[in-house]
Design an enzyme around this catalytic site. Structure first.
Site, short mmCIF file in Angstrom:
data_model
loop_
_atom_site.label_atom_id
_atom_site.label_comp_id
_atom_site.label_asym_id
_atom_site.label_seq_id
_atom_site.Cartn_x
_atom_site.Cartn_y
_atom_site.Cartn_z
N CYS A 110 -6.82 8.39 -17.13
CA CYS A 110 -7.76 7.49 -17.82
C CYS A 110 -8.13 7.95 -19.23
O CYS A 110 -8.26 7.11 -20.13
CB CYS A 110 -9.01 7.28 -16.97
SG CYS A 110 -8.63 6.64 -15.33
N CYS A 169 -1.53 4.60 -15.74
CA CYS A 169 -2.30 4.13 -14.59
C CYS A 169 -1.43 4.30 -13.33
O CYS A 169 -1.06 3.34 -12.67
CB CYS A 169 -2.70 2.67 -14.79
SG CYS A 169 -4.02 2.16 -13.69
N ASP A 217 4.43 -7.02 -11.21
CA ASP A 217 5.04 -6.28 -10.10
C ASP A 217 3.99 -5.35 -9.50
O ASP A 217 2.79 -5.45 -9.84
CB ASP A 217 6.29 -5.52 -10.57
CG ASP A 217 5.94 -4.39 -11.54
OD1 ASP A 217 4.77 -4.29 -11.94
OD2 ASP A 217 6.84 -3.61 -11.89
N GLU A 256 16.77 -5.32 -15.23
CA GLU A 256 15.70 -5.84 -14.35
C GLU A 256 16.19 -6.00 -12.92
O GLU A 256 15.45 -5.74 -11.98
CB GLU A 256 15.16 -7.18 -14.88
CG GLU A 256 14.30 -7.04 -16.12
CD GLU A 256 13.09 -6.11 -15.91
OE1 GLU A 256 12.57 -6.02 -14.79
OE2 GLU A 256 12.68 -5.45 -16.89
N ARG A 298 16.54 -0.74 -23.45
CA ARG A 298 15.48 -1.24 -24.33
C ARG A 298 15.97 -1.31 -25.77
O ARG A 298 16.52 -0.34 -26.28
CB ARG A 298 14.30 -0.30 -24.26
CG ARG A 298 13.04 -1.01 -23.93
CD ARG A 298 11.90 -0.07 -23.78
NE ARG A 298 11.08 -0.56 -22.68
CZ ARG A 298 9.95 0.00 -22.30
NH1 ARG A 298 9.52 1.07 -22.92
NH2 ARG A 298 9.28 -0.51 -21.30
N TYR A 345 9.73 -12.37 -10.40
CA TYR A 345 9.43 -11.24 -11.29
C TYR A 345 10.50 -11.06 -12.37
O TYR A 345 10.17 -11.04 -13.57
CB TYR A 345 9.25 -9.93 -10.49
CG TYR A 345 9.08 -8.77 -11.42
CD1 TYR A 345 7.87 -8.53 -12.04
CD2 TYR A 345 10.15 -7.94 -11.74
CE1 TYR A 345 7.71 -7.49 -12.95
CE2 TYR A 345 10.02 -6.91 -12.64
CZ TYR A 345 8.80 -6.69 -13.24
OH TYR A 345 8.66 -5.67 -14.15
FE1 SF4 Z 1 -5.97 2.64 -15.01
FE2 SF4 Z 1 -7.72 4.51 -15.76
FE3 SF4 Z 1 -6.67 2.85 -17.56
FE4 SF4 Z 1 -8.43 1.98 -15.78
S1 SF4 Z 1 -8.79 3.46 -17.38
S2 SF4 Z 1 -6.54 0.95 -16.37
S3 SF4 Z 1 -7.85 3.18 -13.98
S4 SF4 Z 1 -5.59 4.41 -16.35
#
Ligand code: SF4
Length: 359
Positions: free
Chosen positions: A204, A197, A145, A44, A28, A127
Site C-alpha cells: 500500500c 495490490c 479478471d 491474452e 507489450r 475478458y
Molecule cells: Fe490495494 Fe493497498 Fe492500493 Fe488499496 S492501497 S488498492 S489495498 S495496494
C-alpha cells in the site's frame, strides 16, 4: 490517506504510476508505439489461468515460428498443440488455431477493432475481448479478471464474498473506465494487481490509489476479497494401459475431438469415474489381451473440476492395428503433444515417477 478521490483523479494517478512503473513484457508495445493486435491476442489467450513468467518463453517461441496471424493459420494443428504443450488447457490452443484461421480467411488477416466482434471469434471470452479491445485498439473497455476483482474489492471495501460479488466488482470496474488512454489504463490496472495490490501483503505505501482506498483506511486489506468456502473436488479413478510391443513401441490413441483434452494423444485408459476401482475388470477393459501387471503407486493429477488417480497397468503385447491408435517408440514419445498428465503416466511406467518426458 482519508481523501476520497474522484474517478478522474484515480485514473490520473494510476496512469502516472504506470508511466514510471510499467512492466516490460515481450508482447507489450513500447511507450508511444502502436500495439500489434496479433501479439496482444496471442498473449491474452496464453495468459489465461497462468503467469507472465510461464507464458513468456511460449510466446517468444510462437512469435518466432508464426510471426503473424496468417502464418499461424497456415500451421498444422498438431504443431500448434505441440508448441502449446505445458501451458495446459488444450482446448484453448485448438480455439487459438481456429480463431487464427477465421481471422486469416474471413477477415483479411485483421482482428476486428470492436469488443462485440472480438467476442464472437473462437476462444475469445469476455475478458480477452475487453483486454484486446482496450490494449490493441485503445477502446474503453471494462477489463476485469481475478486481479482486478481483488483491487476493486479492496479499493471500495466490498465485503460480499466471491464469486457472488463478481457482478458488483464488475460494476465498480466499469465506474472507473474512461476515454483517456484506455489501453494504458487497462494495463496499468493489471500491473497494479500483479505487482502492488497482490493477494497477500499488498504494498500500500507505494500504491497510487492508497489515498481513497477504503480497505486501507479500515485496516482490512488482508481480509479482502472474501471468498465462499470451496467444495472439495470430487476424486475420479481409472486404469491406464501401458502396452508395449516387441519392438519397444507403446500404444497411443487420440482422444475424441470434443471434451476434456480434446484431440490430444493419450495412453488408452478406462473411463475416469468416482467410486472404487474394479482392478479385476482391467483385462476386459484393456485395448488388447496381455499379461497385465499393475505398476506400484498411483499417478495423480488435478483438473479444474476433479482430481484424478490413475492406476498404471503394463504388459508386453502383440502389435496390432487399432482404429485411431499408433505405436510410438518410447524414445520418440516427446514428439507427440501429450498432456502433462500422460507424461506423468509415461514417467511412472518407465520407473521414473515425478519426472516428465523431454519434448
Ligand atoms: Fe490495494 Fe493497498 Fe492500493 Fe488499496 S492501497 S488498492 S489495498 S495496494
Amino acid at each position: 490517506m482519508g481523501a476520497v478521490l474522484n474517478k478522474r483523479e484515480r485514473r490520473r494517478r494510476l496512469l502516472g504510476w504506470y508511466d514510471t512503473s510499467r512492466r516490460a513484457m515481450p508482447w507489450r508495445a513500447l511507450p508511444g508505439a502502436a500495439p500489434d493486435p496479433y501479439r496482444v491476442w496471442l498473449s491474452e489467450i496464453m495468459l489465461q489461468q497462468t503467469t507472465v513468467a510461464t507464458v513468456a518463453p511460449y510466446f517468444n517461441n510462437f512469435i518466432r515460428r508464426w510471426p503473424d496471424v496468417v502464418s499461424l493459420a497456415a500451421a498444422e494443428l498438431d504443431d500448434v498443440l505441440h508448441g502449446w504443450q505445458g501451458l495446459g488447457y488444450y482446448a484453448r490452443a485448438r480455439n487459438l488455431h481456429r480463431c487464427a484461421r477465421v481471422v486469416a480467411d474471413k477477415l483479411g488477416g485483421r482482428f476486428p477493432a470492436d469488443e462485440t466482434q472480438l467476442l464472437a471469434l473462437p476462444g475469445i471470452g469476455p475478458y480477452p475481448a475487453a483486454a484486446i479491445a482496450a490494449i490493441a485498439f485503445d477502446i474503453p473497455a471494462n477489463v476485469v479478471d481475478g486481479n482486478v476483482e481483488r483491487v476493486m474489492a479492496r479499493l471500495f471495501a466490498v465485503g460480499t464474498p466471491l464469486p457472488g460479488a463478481k457482478a458488483e466488482l464488475r460494476e465498480l470496474g466499469a465506474s472507473l473506465t474512461g476515454t483517456e488512454r484506455p489501453g494504458d489504463y487497462a494495463q496499468a490496472l493489471m500491473d497494479l494487481g500483479a505487482t502492488v495490490c497482490t493477494p497477500t501483503g499488498p504494498r500500500c505505501p507505494v500504491c497510487p490509489w492508497q489515498a481513497g482506498c477504503a480497505a486501507r483506511r479500515s485496516g482490512i486489506t488482508g481480509e479482502l476479497p472474501r471468498r465462499e468456502r470451496k467444495k472439495p473436488r470430487p476424486l475420479r479413478r481409472g486404469i491406464v494401459f501401458w502396452a508395449v510391443n516387441r519392438d519397444g513401441a507403446v500404444l497411443l490413441r487420440r482422444r475424441p475431438e470434443k471434451g476434456l483434452l480434446g484431440g490430444m494423444m493419450e495412453f488408452p485408459s478406462t473411463e475416469w469415474r468416482e467410486g472404487e476401482l474394479d482392478k479385476a475388470a482391467a483385462p476386459d477393459l484393456a485395448p488388447m489381451s496381455g499379461d497385465w501387471k499393475e505398476r506400484p503407486g498411483l499417478v495423480r493429477y488435478v483438473f479444474t473440476h476433479f482430481a484424478l488417480e490413475l492406476t498404471v497397468m503394463a504388459a508386453e503385447v502383440h502389435s496390432g492395428e487399432i482404429d485411431g491408435a499408433v505405436w510410438c517408440p518410447v524414445e520418440r514419445l516427446g514428439e507427440y503433444a501429450l498432456p502433462s498428465m500422460m507424461k506423468k503416466v509415461a514417467a511412472h511406467a518407465l520407473g521414473a515417477p515425478g519426472k516428465e518426458l523431454a519434448a
